[in-house]
Design a protein around this motif. Structure first.
Motif, PDB file in Angstrom:
ATOM      1  N   ILE A 285       0.873  -1.173   0.000  1.00 18.49           N
ATOM      2  CA  ILE A 285       0.000   0.000   0.000  1.00 18.49           C
ATOM      3  C   ILE A 285       0.908   1.220   0.000  1.00 18.49           C
ATOM      4  N   VAL A 286       0.580   2.182  -0.853  1.00 22.12           N
ATOM      5  CA  VAL A 286       1.334   3.428  -0.903  1.00 22.12           C
ATOM      6  C   VAL A 286       0.457   4.518  -0.291  1.00 22.12           C
ATOM      7  N   ARG A 287       1.028   5.231   0.685  1.00 26.68           N
ATOM      8  CA  ARG A 287       0.337   6.348   1.335  1.00 26.68           C
ATOM      9  C   ARG A 287       0.885   7.624   0.685  1.00 26.68           C
ATOM     10  N   VAL A 288      -0.016   8.379   0.032  1.00 28.64           N
ATOM     11  CA  VAL A 288       0.412   9.485  -0.819  1.00 28.64           C
ATOM     12  C   VAL A 288      -0.314  10.770  -0.428  1.00 28.64           C
ATOM     13  N   ASP A 289       0.444  11.839  -0.184  1.00 32.51           N
ATOM     14  CA  ASP A 289      -0.159  13.142   0.077  1.00 32.51           C
ATOM     15  C   ASP A 289      -0.710  13.729  -1.214  1.00 32.51           C
ATOM     16  N   ALA A 290      -1.595  14.683  -1.085  1.00 34.90           N
ATOM     17  CA  ALA A 290      -2.225  15.339  -2.237  1.00 34.90           C
ATOM     18  C   ALA A 290      -1.172  15.868  -3.210  1.00 34.90           C
ATOM     19  N   GLY A 291      -1.379  15.609  -4.488  1.00 31.58           N
ATOM     20  CA  GLY A 291      -0.509  16.128  -5.532  1.00 31.58           C
ATOM     21  C   GLY A 291       0.797  15.387  -5.719  1.00 31.58           C
ATOM     22  N   LYS A 292       1.063  14.375  -4.924  1.00 30.14           N
ATOM     23  CA  LYS A 292       2.319  13.622  -5.032  1.00 30.14           C
ATOM     24  C   LYS A 292       2.057  12.256  -5.643  1.00 30.14           C
ATOM     25  N   GLY A 293       3.133  11.588  -6.047  1.00 30.01           N
ATOM     26  CA  GLY A 293       2.977  10.273  -6.661  1.00 30.01           C
ATOM     27  C   GLY A 293       4.292   9.637  -7.002  1.00 30.01           C
ATOM     28  N   SER A 294       4.354   9.025  -8.173  1.00 28.22           N
ATOM     29  CA  SER A 294       5.534   8.300  -8.626  1.00 28.22           C
ATOM     30  C   SER A 294       5.950   8.812  -9.993  1.00 28.22           C
ATOM     31  N   ALA A 295       7.256   8.887 -10.211  1.00 27.12           N
ATOM     32  CA  ALA A 295       7.788   9.286 -11.515  1.00 27.12           C
ATOM     33  C   ALA A 295       7.612   8.148 -12.527  1.00 27.12           C
ATOM     34  N   LEU A 296       7.751   8.484 -13.793  1.00 25.34           N
ATOM     35  CA  LEU A 296       7.663   7.466 -14.846  1.00 25.34           C
ATOM     36  C   LEU A 296       8.752   6.416 -14.650  1.00 25.34           C
ATOM     37  N   HIS A 297       8.337   5.168 -14.720  1.00 21.98           N
ATOM     38  CA  HIS A 297       9.236   4.034 -14.549  1.00 21.98           C
ATOM     39  C   HIS A 297       8.632   2.820 -15.234  1.00 21.98           C
ATOM     40  N   LYS A 298       9.419   1.775 -15.369  1.00 25.51           N
ATOM     41  CA  LYS A 298       8.897   0.508 -15.887  1.00 25.51           C
ATOM     42  C   LYS A 298       9.616  -0.632 -15.196  1.00 25.51           C
ATOM     43  N   HIS A 299       9.024  -1.807 -15.284  1.00 25.81           N
ATOM     44  CA  HIS A 299       9.677  -3.011 -14.816  1.00 25.81           C
ATOM     45  C   HIS A 299       9.169  -4.202 -15.595  1.00 25.81           C
ATOM     46  N   ARG A 300       9.766  -5.343 -15.319  1.00 26.64           N
ATOM     47  CA  ARG A 300       9.519  -6.526 -16.145  1.00 26.64           C
ATOM     48  C   ARG A 300       8.302  -7.344 -15.717  1.00 26.64           C
ATOM     49  N   THR A 301       7.466  -6.734 -14.917  1.00 24.97           N
ATOM     50  CA  THR A 301       6.277  -7.432 -14.448  1.00 24.97           C
ATOM     51  C   THR A 301       5.041  -6.559 -14.632  1.00 24.97           C
ATOM     52  N   VAL A 302       3.903  -7.188 -14.588  1.00 25.27           N
ATOM     53  CA  VAL A 302       2.634  -6.473 -14.574  1.00 25.27           C
ATOM     54  C   VAL A 302       2.522  -5.767 -13.230  1.00 25.27           C
ATOM     55  N   GLU A 303       1.921  -4.575 -13.236  1.00 26.00           N
ATOM     56  CA  GLU A 303       1.676  -3.831 -12.000  1.00 26.00           C
ATOM     57  C   GLU A 303       0.214  -3.415 -11.986  1.00 26.00           C
ATOM     58  N   VAL A 304      -0.444  -3.634 -10.852  1.00 27.60           N
ATOM     59  CA  VAL A 304      -1.859  -3.327 -10.694  1.00 27.60           C
ATOM     60  C   VAL A 304      -2.003  -2.243  -9.631  1.00 27.60           C
ATOM     61  N   PHE A 305      -2.814  -1.226  -9.928  1.00 26.03           N
ATOM     62  CA  PHE A 305      -3.115  -0.154  -8.977  1.00 26.03           C
ATOM     63  C   PHE A 305      -4.612  -0.161  -8.679  1.00 26.03           C
ATOM     64  N   MET A 306      -4.960   0.041  -7.386  1.00 24.25           N
ATOM     65  CA  MET A 306      -6.353   0.196  -6.979  1.00 24.25           C
ATOM     66  C   MET A 306      -6.414   1.190  -5.823  1.00 24.25           C
ATOM     67  N   PRO A 307      -7.009   2.379  -6.049  1.00 29.16           N
ATOM     68  CA  PRO A 307      -7.168   3.311  -4.935  1.00 29.16           C
ATOM     69  C   PRO A 307      -8.077   2.722  -3.851  1.00 29.16           C
ATOM     70  N   LEU A 308      -7.604   2.753  -2.609  1.00 29.75           N
ATOM     71  CA  LEU A 308      -8.431   2.313  -1.487  1.00 29.75           C
ATOM     72  C   LEU A 308      -9.294   3.463  -0.982  1.00 29.75           C
ATOM     73  N   ASN A 309      -8.864   4.674  -1.270  1.00 32.08           N
ATOM     74  CA  ASN A 309      -9.656   5.869  -1.030  1.00 32.08           C
ATOM     75  C   ASN A 309      -9.095   6.957  -1.949  1.00 32.08           C
ATOM     76  N   GLY A 310      -9.820   8.014  -2.112  1.00 32.67           N
ATOM     77  CA  GLY A 310      -9.339   9.121  -2.930  1.00 32.67           C
ATOM     78  C   GLY A 310      -9.414   8.853  -4.423  1.00 32.67           C
ATOM     79  N   ARG A 311      -8.708   9.713  -5.159  1.00 31.75           N
ATOM     80  CA  ARG A 311      -8.686   9.655  -6.623  1.00 31.75           C
ATOM     81  C   ARG A 311      -7.237   9.753  -7.083  1.00 31.75           C
ATOM     82  N   PHE A 312      -6.855   8.897  -8.006  1.00 31.72           N
ATOM     83  CA  PHE A 312      -5.506   8.882  -8.545  1.00 31.72           C
ATOM     84  C   PHE A 312      -5.553   9.015 -10.056  1.00 31.72           C
ATOM     85  N   SER A 313      -4.530   9.679 -10.602  1.00 27.20           N
ATOM     86  CA  SER A 313      -4.331   9.635 -12.041  1.00 27.20           C
ATOM     87  C   SER A 313      -3.170   8.684 -12.297  1.00 27.20           C
ATOM     88  N   VAL A 314      -3.254   7.968 -13.399  1.00 30.27           N
ATOM     89  CA  VAL A 314      -2.176   7.080 -13.829  1.00 30.27           C
ATOM     90  C   VAL A 314      -1.735   7.575 -15.197  1.00 30.27           C
TER      91      VAL A 314
END
Length: 179
Positions: A68-97
């Protein structure tokens, strides 16, 4: 048909209590930049985390890593990739991908929406909520390998005195050491 038998002691090793999870404040090297600061709560396996001090409560990885990633408003992750599938699901709030070589594509996810990002696609995310939000992350595979960052991220980390060792874990370095 006999089922697999698991003792209570073995099963306890497969339980993660949320209130006892230890957060990493610099789980990945992009967090050297303020807009990418967030906390990672590793639950099953380490996933692609670059913080070598992370010890998840469930270490028996069987085909996926969960955090679980705990993220403050307006923050997130930089562009990256890896050799596996990655799944995102907001547990609350709204995220852009964001995805694509320059993050040129974007989709918005609300609570419990799910996106599955394919292998090798550059991706990032941002909390679009007015306050702190939680993002569930699942990474496929027993060994997800290391993150591949866009050059801009690694250059910024080096300027702040960080690098990655041969295992892909964050190290501190003298800014004069360079790349």
């Amino acid at each position: 048909m006999q089922s697999r038998q698991v003792s209570p002691e073995e099963m306890r090793k497969r339980v993660a209590v949320f209130s006892e999870l230890q957060a990493s404040a610099m789980p990945l090297i992009d967090a050297a930049r303020p807009e990418f600061q967030r906390e990672l709560l590793s639950i099953i396996g380490q996933g692609v985390a670059e913080d070598g001090a992370i010890v998840p409560p469930i270490t028996d990885v069987e085909g996926f890593h969960l955090s679980i990633v705990r993220v403050d408003a307006g923050k997130g992750s930089a562009l990256h990739k890896h050799r596996t599938v990655e799944v995102f699901m907001p547990l609350n709030g709204r995220f852009s991908v964001q995805w694509g070589d320059h993050g040129e594509h974007e989709i918005f996810l609300d609570q419990y929406d799910v996106i599955s990002l394919p292998v090798g696609v550059l991706r990032g995310f941002r909390n679009e909520s007015p306050g702190q939000a939680l993002l569930l992350v699942i990474i496929g595979g027993d060994d997800p390998g290391n993150v591949e960052w866009i050059d801009e991220v690694m250059d910024a980390a080096r300027r702040k005195g960080f690098g990655l060792d041969e295992r892909g874990k964050i190290t501190t370095r003298s800014v004069s050491e360079g790349g």
